[in-house]
Design an enzyme around this catalytic site. Structure first.
Site, PDB file in Angstrom:
ATOM      1  N   ASP A   1       0.846  -1.194   0.000  1.00 31.50           N
ATOM      2  CA  ASP A   1       0.000   0.000   0.000  1.00 31.50           C
ATOM      3  C   ASP A   1       0.883   1.246   0.000  1.00 31.50           C
ATOM      4  OD1 ASP A   1      -2.141   1.694   0.231  1.00 31.50           O
ATOM      5  OD2 ASP A   1      -2.456   1.340   2.376  1.00 31.50           O
ATOM      6  N   ASP A  12      -3.402   2.335  -5.775  1.00 31.63           N
ATOM      7  CA  ASP A  12      -2.159   2.311  -4.981  1.00 31.63           C
ATOM      8  C   ASP A  12      -2.044   1.103  -4.053  1.00 31.63           C
ATOM      9  OD1 ASP A  12      -4.038   3.112  -3.028  1.00 31.63           O
ATOM     10  OD2 ASP A  12      -2.476   4.130  -1.904  1.00 31.63           O
ATOM     11  N   GLU A  13      -2.751   0.058  -4.348  1.00 34.26           N
ATOM     12  CA  GLU A  13      -2.737  -1.116  -3.462  1.00 34.26           C
ATOM     13  C   GLU A  13      -2.731  -2.399  -4.278  1.00 34.26           C
ATOM     14  OE1 GLU A  13      -5.827  -1.728  -0.321  1.00 34.26           O
ATOM     15  OE2 GLU A  13      -6.144   0.388  -0.767  1.00 34.26           O
TER      16      GLU A  13
END
Ligand SMILES: [Mg+2]
Length: 373
Positions: A25, A123-124
């Site tokens: 993350d 973003d993960e």
């Protein structure tokens, strides 16, 4: 000889290798990218989101820097509230095409480490490295290499959780942010989870946490020990899910590319709302994020799904299938708003979700509509 006993015994004796799952993350992704590209922002409270209009803005904060968090600003918060908390913060508009570009590079880096990979948002991502590393000590080095590589090539930090399943990996990645690396071995899962507040469990927001608190449930330990029947009565099916999660149980697989059956995103409101304007905005932004994943996967879709949860936790889904495969973001937006009509005026909403499914892969000759970017 009892055949059933033999089958049962042999099934039990099959060694099940512990899975090693990473949740990667990025740390305050949008604002990290902004700060990376403008060194003057370094060390400043940076808020990325819609225009605060000197406190009159109606949108929400997308992401904020850790400096902004010190003022109590959080993502998902109304931007007017953020402005009140820190009028001197640097407020920036969401530059999605930039973040998407950086995201693409990062996901490519992650894919170099394993193809058992599932991107879950801009973003993960989850990585299943069970095949590559033998144990959690080796996984820790593996995760550190990923962190180093992303920092070296993209100039931003991330936090990684390593655990036997996706749920615990996700909670672990959040455990020591920013720039964290938290390894939870299978034998440590219970000790790791139980002292944490229930709000660390994905899906348990402030409101649910408040209700649980009124039931004397504050830690994950309290939740794990609570009567599941009472949770079921109070929260419906989510009560059972909550109880399982509190015990660290999660069997979901890291879905590799190409395995995707549906793409969806949902958003829990800070405060329950019946405001058509806010609802319209949230549906649009959910449609947009779903569409971004669709484009990335080069999928055409046929079915569009709306999910609503009212303030009393009653949850409904409605789906509509198109006659032909589509790729247009407006199809999603218009359809979910149409599906939403049925629920308007019936109460306040706590959560909305938008999903698409029933995919067809785009072949090389077809061109997707991407000009929404
Ligand atoms: Mg993040």
């Amino acid at each position: 000889m009892n055949t059933f006993t033999i089958l049962g015994t042999s099934a039990k004796s099959v060694p099940s290798k512990t899975r090693i799952i990473l949740h990667v993350d990025m740390d305050s992704f949008y604002s990290s990218v902004e700060v990376r590209d403008n060194s003057q922002l370094k060390g400043q409270p940076v808020v990325v989101g819609s225009d605060p209009k000197n406190g009159a803005g109606r949108g929400v904060v997308s992401t904020c820097s850790y400096e902004a968090r010190e003022f109590g600003i959080r993502s998902g918060m109304p931007v007017s509230k953020a402005y009140k908390l820190c009028p001197d913060a640097v407020f920036l508009p969401v530059n999605m095409s930039l973040y998407k570009e950086v995201s693409k590079q990062i996901m490519e880096i992650l894919r170099e480490f394993t193809d058992r990979f599932q991107q879950v948002s801009v973003d993960e991502a989850y990585l299943d490295v069970s095949m590559q590393v033998g144990d959690h000590a080796a996984a820790s080095k593996f995760a550190q290499n990923i962190k180093d590589e992303i920092l070296l090539r993209e100039g931003i930090t991330c936090s990684i959780g390593v655990a036997p399943n996706k749920l615990v990996a996700k909670i672990a990645s959040d455990f020591q942010k920013p720039d964290g690396l938290t390894v939870v071995k299978p034998e440590d899962v219970v000790d790791f989870l139980t002292p944490l507040p229930v709000s660390r469990i994905p899906g348990i927001g402030k409101k649910t946490a408040d209700i649980l608190k009124s039931m004397d449930v504050e830690t994950i330990w309290d939740l794990a020990a609570y009567d599941v029947q009472l949770l079921l009565e109070r929260f419906g099916k989510f009560g059972i899910k909550m109880h399982q999660m509190a015990r660290g149980i999660d069997k979901a697989e890291v879905e590799e590319r190409g395995d995707v059956k549906s793409i969806s995103n949902e958003d829990t409101f800070d405060e329950d709302t019946a405001d058509p304007f806010v609802i319209g905005q949230v549906l649009d932004s959910l449609a947009k994020s779903v569409h971004v994943s669709l484009m990335k996967n080069k999928f055409l879709f046929k079915t569009i799904t709306l999910k609503v949860r009212f303030e009393d936790f009653s949850t409904y889904t409605r789906a509509r299938s198109l006659r032909v495969y589509g790729s247009d973001i407006d199809l999603i937006k218009v359809t979910v708003k149409d599906l939403m009509r049925e629920f308007m005026g019936k109460g306040k909403f706590r959560l909305l979700g938008v999903g698409v499914s029933n995919f067809e892969k785009v072949d090389g000759k077809q061109k997707l509509i991407t000009d929404f970017l």
